[in-house]
Write a protein that holds these residues in place. Structure first.
Motif, mmCIF file in Angstrom:
data_model
loop_
_atom_site.group_PDB
_atom_site.id
_atom_site.type_symbol
_atom_site.label_atom_id
_atom_site.label_comp_id
_atom_site.label_asym_id
_atom_site.label_seq_id
_atom_site.Cartn_x
_atom_site.Cartn_y
_atom_site.Cartn_z
ATOM 1 N N MET A 104 4.162 20.374 -36.250
ATOM 2 C CA MET A 104 3.440 19.815 -37.288
ATOM 3 C C MET A 104 2.180 19.342 -36.555
ATOM 4 O O MET A 104 2.328 18.489 -35.708
ATOM 5 N N THR A 105 0.960 19.623 -37.044
ATOM 6 C CA THR A 105 -0.274 19.135 -36.575
ATOM 7 C C THR A 105 -0.567 17.742 -36.655
ATOM 8 O O THR A 105 0.128 17.065 -37.399
ATOM 9 N N ASP A 106 -1.243 17.023 -35.806
ATOM 10 C CA ASP A 106 -1.584 15.683 -35.803
ATOM 11 C C ASP A 106 -2.098 15.416 -37.252
ATOM 12 O O ASP A 106 -2.144 14.351 -37.798
ATOM 13 N N GLU A 107 -3.229 16.398 -37.708
ATOM 14 C CA GLU A 107 -3.801 16.149 -38.959
ATOM 15 C C GLU A 107 -2.749 15.817 -40.054
ATOM 16 O O GLU A 107 -2.976 15.080 -40.964
ATOM 17 N N ARG A 108 -1.926 16.886 -40.182
ATOM 18 C CA ARG A 108 -0.841 17.077 -41.218
ATOM 19 C C ARG A 108 0.022 15.661 -41.089
ATOM 20 O O ARG A 108 0.333 15.060 -42.176
ATOM 21 N N LEU A 109 0.186 15.156 -40.019
ATOM 22 C CA LEU A 109 1.200 14.170 -39.850
ATOM 23 C C LEU A 109 0.578 12.815 -40.208
ATOM 24 O O LEU A 109 0.877 11.973 -41.134
ATOM 25 N N ARG B 161 -1.986 12.764 -42.679
ATOM 26 C CA ARG B 161 -1.954 12.956 -44.029
ATOM 27 C C ARG B 161 -0.585 12.373 -44.549
ATOM 28 O O ARG B 161 -0.714 11.731 -45.724
ATOM 29 N N LEU B 162 0.490 12.907 -44.013
ATOM 30 C CA LEU B 162 1.819 12.573 -44.516
ATOM 31 C C LEU B 162 1.696 10.854 -44.529
ATOM 32 O O LEU B 162 2.347 10.503 -45.442
ATOM 33 N N ARG B 163 1.569 10.518 -43.413
ATOM 34 C CA ARG B 163 1.712 9.025 -43.335
ATOM 35 C C ARG B 163 0.899 8.317 -44.280
ATOM 36 O O ARG B 163 1.143 7.271 -44.797
ATOM 37 N N ALA B 164 -0.302 8.836 -44.491
ATOM 38 C CA ALA B 164 -1.260 8.170 -45.559
ATOM 39 C C ALA B 164 -0.583 8.210 -46.960
ATOM 40 O O ALA B 164 -0.712 7.203 -47.760
ATOM 41 N N HIS B 165 -0.110 9.231 -47.148
ATOM 42 C CA HIS B 165 0.445 9.549 -48.663
ATOM 43 C C HIS B 165 1.654 8.545 -48.786
ATOM 44 O O HIS B 165 2.049 7.996 -49.650
ATOM 45 N N ASP B 166 2.244 8.573 -47.600
ATOM 46 C CA ASP B 166 3.678 7.753 -47.337
ATOM 47 C C ASP B 166 3.327 6.119 -47.628
ATOM 48 O O ASP B 166 3.950 5.392 -48.667
ATOM 49 N N LYS B 167 2.161 5.819 -47.236
ATOM 50 C CA LYS B 167 1.884 4.349 -47.286
ATOM 51 C C LYS B 167 1.416 4.080 -48.861
ATOM 52 O O LYS B 167 1.582 3.269 -49.338
ATOM 53 N N VAL C 85 2.672 15.137 -50.788
ATOM 54 C CA VAL C 85 3.536 15.130 -49.647
ATOM 55 C C VAL C 85 4.357 16.352 -49.783
ATOM 56 O O VAL C 85 4.710 17.298 -48.777
ATOM 57 N N GLU C 86 4.737 16.829 -50.840
ATOM 58 C CA GLU C 86 5.782 18.294 -51.192
ATOM 59 C C GLU C 86 4.933 19.150 -50.638
ATOM 60 O O GLU C 86 5.326 20.117 -50.100
ATOM 61 N N SER C 87 3.689 19.486 -51.192
ATOM 62 C CA SER C 87 2.666 20.401 -50.622
ATOM 63 C C SER C 87 2.554 20.558 -49.222
ATOM 64 O O SER C 87 2.474 21.601 -48.447
ATOM 65 N N LEU C 88 2.490 19.313 -48.331
ATOM 66 C CA LEU C 88 2.383 19.276 -47.015
ATOM 67 C C LEU C 88 3.688 19.477 -46.115
ATOM 68 O O LEU C 88 3.540 20.400 -45.318
#
Length: 58
Positions: free
Chosen positions: A1-6, A8-14, A46-49
């Motif tokens: 998983m790329t740093d950018e994707r990670l 983005r996932l963290r931002a969505h999770d927050k 999140v699902e799409s990522l």
């Protein structure tokens, strides 16, 4: 998983955590509807990522 994707996932999770927390507070119907919509959008993001669609290249 790329740093950018990670990131983005963290931002969505927050955002998901924040919306869930806010939904536990005293809100108007309009505010609740807005937050529920945003929560749904964040979950979809999140699902799409985490499960990107496969598009074959020709």
């Amino acid at each position: 998983m790329t740093d950018e994707r990670l990131a983005r996932l963290r931002a969505h999770d927050k955002n998901i955590s924040r919306y869930r927390r806010l939904l536990k507070t005293n809100l108007s119907d309009l505010e609740r509807q807005f937050l529920e919509q945003r929560l749904s959008e964040e979950k979809s993001a999140v699902e799409s990522l985490t499960h990107p669609a496969f598009y074959p290249t020709d």
